[in-house]
Design an enzyme around this catalytic site. Structure first.
Site, mmCIF file in Angstrom:
data_model
loop_
_atom_site.group_PDB
_atom_site.id
_atom_site.type_symbol
_atom_site.label_atom_id
_atom_site.label_comp_id
_atom_site.label_asym_id
_atom_site.label_seq_id
_atom_site.Cartn_x
_atom_site.Cartn_y
_atom_site.Cartn_z
ATOM 1 N N LYS A 1 0.820 -1.312 -0.172
ATOM 2 C CA LYS A 1 -0.183 0.035 -0.109
ATOM 3 C C LYS A 1 1.010 1.193 0.133
ATOM 4 C CE LYS A 1 -1.805 3.124 2.123
ATOM 5 N NZ LYS A 1 -1.522 4.335 1.568
ATOM 6 N N GLY B 1 6.971 5.790 7.646
ATOM 7 C CA GLY B 1 6.248 6.865 7.465
ATOM 8 C C GLY B 1 6.236 7.647 8.800
ATOM 9 N N SER B 2 5.159 8.534 9.175
ATOM 10 C CA SER B 2 5.241 9.218 10.497
ATOM 11 C C SER B 2 5.059 8.545 11.710
ATOM 12 C CB SER B 2 4.364 10.376 10.295
ATOM 13 O OG SER B 2 2.931 9.797 10.520
ATOM 14 N N GLN C 1 3.094 9.498 14.179
ATOM 15 C CA GLN C 1 1.777 9.069 14.650
ATOM 16 C C GLN C 1 1.037 7.900 13.734
ATOM 17 O OE1 GLN C 1 0.015 10.946 17.126
ATOM 18 N NE2 GLN C 1 -1.370 9.120 16.564
ATOM 19 N N GLY D 1 2.691 5.571 12.576
ATOM 20 C CA GLY D 1 3.337 4.135 13.216
ATOM 21 C C GLY D 1 2.684 3.818 14.632
ATOM 22 N N GLU E 1 9.789 1.987 10.407
ATOM 23 C CA GLU E 1 10.516 3.015 10.392
ATOM 24 C C GLU E 1 9.909 4.478 10.307
ATOM 25 O OE1 GLU E 1 13.641 2.767 10.425
ATOM 26 O OE2 GLU E 1 13.991 0.715 10.438
ATOM 27 N N CYS F 1 14.188 11.327 5.925
ATOM 28 C CA CYS F 1 14.172 10.989 7.439
ATOM 29 C C CYS F 1 15.573 10.957 7.958
ATOM 30 C CB CYS F 1 13.863 9.633 7.596
ATOM 31 S SG CYS F 1 14.337 8.308 6.732
ATOM 32 N N GLU G 1 10.781 17.417 13.929
ATOM 33 C CA GLU G 1 11.016 17.204 12.541
ATOM 34 C C GLU G 1 10.126 17.903 11.641
ATOM 35 O OE1 GLU G 1 9.276 13.361 10.499
ATOM 36 O OE2 GLU G 1 11.282 13.007 9.973
HETATM 37 P P1 NAD Z 1 2.383 9.095 6.835
HETATM 38 O O1 NAD Z 1 2.355 8.307 8.095
HETATM 39 O O2 NAD Z 1 1.327 10.303 6.783
HETATM 40 O O3 NAD Z 1 2.071 7.991 5.575
HETATM 41 C C1 NAD Z 1 2.652 6.868 5.316
HETATM 42 C C2 NAD Z 1 1.896 6.013 4.924
HETATM 43 O O4 NAD Z 1 0.846 5.493 5.856
HETATM 44 C C3 NAD Z 1 1.012 6.422 3.608
HETATM 45 O O5 NAD Z 1 0.915 5.085 2.757
HETATM 46 C C4 NAD Z 1 -0.234 6.625 4.139
HETATM 47 O O6 NAD Z 1 -1.605 6.313 3.200
HETATM 48 C C5 NAD Z 1 -0.404 5.358 5.132
HETATM 49 N N1 NAD Z 1 -1.258 5.616 6.368
HETATM 50 C C6 NAD Z 1 -1.841 7.102 6.829
HETATM 51 N N2 NAD Z 1 -2.625 6.716 7.948
HETATM 52 C C7 NAD Z 1 -2.679 5.450 8.092
HETATM 53 C C8 NAD Z 1 -3.263 4.596 8.840
HETATM 54 N N3 NAD Z 1 -4.152 4.840 9.996
HETATM 55 N N4 NAD Z 1 -3.254 3.298 8.986
HETATM 56 C C9 NAD Z 1 -2.426 2.504 8.047
HETATM 57 N N5 NAD Z 1 -1.615 3.390 7.040
HETATM 58 C C10 NAD Z 1 -1.862 4.654 7.201
HETATM 59 O O7 NAD Z 1 3.906 9.719 6.482
HETATM 60 P P2 NAD Z 1 4.195 10.422 5.126
HETATM 61 O O8 NAD Z 1 3.884 11.752 5.179
HETATM 62 O O9 NAD Z 1 3.872 9.706 3.698
HETATM 63 O O10 NAD Z 1 6.020 10.274 5.189
HETATM 64 C C11 NAD Z 1 6.701 11.156 5.708
HETATM 65 C C12 NAD Z 1 7.051 10.597 7.100
HETATM 66 O O11 NAD Z 1 7.966 9.305 6.893
HETATM 67 C C13 NAD Z 1 8.154 11.637 7.876
HETATM 68 O O12 NAD Z 1 7.738 11.530 9.206
HETATM 69 C C14 NAD Z 1 9.569 10.813 7.623
HETATM 70 O O13 NAD Z 1 10.743 10.772 8.541
HETATM 71 C C15 NAD Z 1 9.222 9.266 7.476
HETATM 72 N N6 NAD Z 1 10.080 8.392 6.792
HETATM 73 C C16 NAD Z 1 10.813 7.786 7.461
HETATM 74 C C17 NAD Z 1 11.678 6.948 7.091
HETATM 75 C C18 NAD Z 1 12.683 5.925 7.672
HETATM 76 O O14 NAD Z 1 13.347 5.080 7.121
HETATM 77 N N7 NAD Z 1 12.691 6.233 9.021
HETATM 78 C C19 NAD Z 1 11.948 6.962 5.579
HETATM 79 C C20 NAD Z 1 11.091 7.889 4.886
HETATM 80 C C21 NAD Z 1 10.225 8.468 5.556
#
Ligand code: NAD
Length: 481
Positions: free
Chosen positions: A174, A226-227, A229, A231, A248, A282, A380
């Site tokens: 996804k 992802g973020s 929150q 996570g 991550e 990130c 961040e």
């Molecule tokens: P996000 O958490 O908004 O979204 C990430 C993914 O999760 C998307 O596919 C989104 O549709 C999905 N999602 C959103 N809500 C969800 C839920 N309730 N349940 C399941 N899935 C859901 O993050 P973003 O804005 O796409 O990415 C930016 C963040 O990602 C930043 O905080 C960045 O630091 C982090 N990031 C971390 C790494 C790492 O390796 N540590 C790498 C890249 C990005």
């Protein structure tokens, strides 16, 4: 250029029903580059069943065949590199050379994991009992759910898919609904290499779809990037379903600059670490902790670097960074810039964007002498913003760096071996760099952080086996029953 049409596919069926979303070019918001049909959360069940049906087929495939398919996937991705890279630039906004680098990273990851297929191994132990032997064998986990963000729409999905497939799992991917075009191209290249459609399912949708998939009892493991929150939400869900979990998340990565460093080189390292990728990495270093003896000279060089950091269209060869990804993200970054200005910090900004198109451009910003407790120095921001903080010495720098709730990466610029040793031992981060930017990773070594930045086993490298396989312990009596 043509508008792409992007859909999900379960098995051989393309999904045509669902909310339709236009994907705009962040460097020119008047341009629609794709129309995407978002899959409904109600499709989660079918997708997971489809992946389950492919699992047995894939795990039993002869290893050499599986390895060849992953190698062919690497070749397909490489051959389509320009097309995929252009799609990344158009939907995510990173400059073309960085997008080409991202695609190459996917090629490298698939090549690496093609080899890992053949290196999967177990252990053998003698038993405490007579005539008995023990084997510890590794097995695939089952159906893996990969949920990915928008900042690396090809490299991050590739990291998760290649590892999951190498160890014999089937995958439901996804990707971010913000950047589905390049991820779709990646999946197409992998399926064209011979990965069956039941083994790799691409389901494009929003967070609600992500949640529905994560809650599905047929998911054995979730690999999420992802973020913080999101996570956290997924962690709560996994506590109920008992799915294996790899998270991550965010980072606030510090770069420490000590008196004995070369000020010009340190400034270049700080600027590259903070601004490349428009700071949307990130592992970007968004706080520089600087000791008094080098402060003035380092900041002078850093201001020069900022003034040379040109923002523009991703296809403009003179631009070093593109726009940020979306209107809402630009708003978030701009709120920090306004806070920095209101606090009265000295600020240096990069040149005005070279593009006259209406894009989500944010030029690099350097704030000086920032209070270490200011949100500029603790949050961040995920944009081209660097907060320079004055510190007395390495001990104070470490204290401030370690106060962060995050622990992804951290770097130091120094010639002192003693300082490097102390930093390596004491800094709280999963990735540590010396005289290098905090960003970047290589496919044969583990990637991941500590504290709120990561959870669960590391990504990439042979360490990925800890997440994508589970062990089974087999006791064998050599005396026939
Ligand atoms: P996000 O958490 O908004 O979204 C990430 C993914 O999760 C998307 O596919 C989104 O549709 C999905 N999602 C959103 N809500 C969800 C839920 N309730 N349940 C399941 N899935 C859901 O993050 P973003 O804005 O796409 O990415 C930016 C963040 O990602 C930043 O905080 C960045 O630091 C982090 N990031 C971390 C790494 C790492 O390796 N540590 C790498 C890249 C990005």
């Amino acid at each position: 250029m043509m508008t792409e049409y992007c859909r999900s596919r379960i098995g051989s069926e393309w999904l045509e029903q669902g909310h339709v979303r236009d994907i705009r070019n962040p460097a020119d918001i008047d341009e629609t580059i794709a129309t995407v049909v978002l899959a409904e959360p109600s499709e989660a069940d079918r997708a997971v069943r489809n992946a389950r049906s492919g699992f047995d087929l894939w795990r039993r495939m002869p290893l050499m065949e599986r390895s060849h398919i992953l190698l062919l996937a690497a070749r397909n991705i490489g051959e389509r590199s320009q097309l995929i890279a252009r799609a990344i630039s158009r939907e995510q906004g990173k400059i073309l050379t960085e997008a080409v680098g991202e695609v190459q990273r996917a090629v490298d990851i698939f090549s690496y994991f093609a080899g890992e297929v053949l290196r999967m191994h177990g252990e053998h132990y003698p038993s405490t009992r007579a005539s008995t032997e023990i084997e510890v064998v590794r097995e695939p986990v089952g159906v893996v759910l990969a949920i990915t963000p928008w900042n690396f729409p090809v490299a991050i999905p590739a990291t998760k898919i290649a590892a999951a497939l190498a160890y014999g799992n089937s995958v439901v991917l996804k990707p971010s609904e913000v950047t589905p075009v390049s991820t779709s191209m990646l999946v197409e290249a992998v399926v064209d290499a011979g990965v069956p459609e039941s083994v790799l399912t691409l389901l494009i949708g929003d967070g609600q779809l992500g949640r529905a998939l994560a809650q599905h009892p047929g998911i054995d493991a979730i690999s999420f990037t992802g973020s913080v929150q999101t996570g956290r939400n997924i962690r709560r869900i996994a506590a109920d379903t008992s799915a294996e979990l790899q998270l991550e998340l965010g980072g606030k990565n510090a770069l420490i600059v000590l008196d004995d460093a070369d000020p010009a080189i340190a400034a270049q390292i700080a600027a590259d670490g903070a601004f490349l990728g428009t700071g949307q990495r990130c592992t970007a270093s968004s706080i520089a902790l600087v000791t008094p003896g080098i402060r003035d000279l380092f900041l002078k060089h850093l201001r020069d670097e900022v003034c040379r950091f040109t923002t523009g269209d991703p296809f403009d060869a003179e631009a070093r960074i593109g726009p940020v990804v979306s209107a809402s993200h630009r708003e978030k970054v701009q709120a920090y810039l306004e806070r920095g200005r209101a606090a009265g910090y000295a600020v240096t900004t990069g040149p005005a964007p070279r593009s006259s198109r209406p894009g989500y451009f944010v030029v690099p910003h350097l704030f000086e002498n920032v209070d270490p407790d200011d949100s500029l120095a603790t949050d961040e921001i995920f944009g081209p913003v660097l907060a320079a903080v004055d510190v007395n010495d390495l001990d104070t720098a470490l204290k401030i760096a370690n106060r962060s709730l995050f622990g992804l990466s951290a770097g130091i610029c120094t010639h002192s071996l003693a300082a490097v040793q102390k930093f390596k031992r004491e800094v709280e981060a999963g990735i540590v760099t010396v005289n290098l930017p905090t960003a970047g990773s290589e496919p044969h070594v583990p990637f991941g952080g500590i504290k709120q930045s990561s959870h669960g086993p590391r990504e990439i490298s042979a360490h990925a086996a800890s997440f994508f396989t589970r062990t089974r312990t087999v006791y064998i009596s050599c005396v026939p029953a």
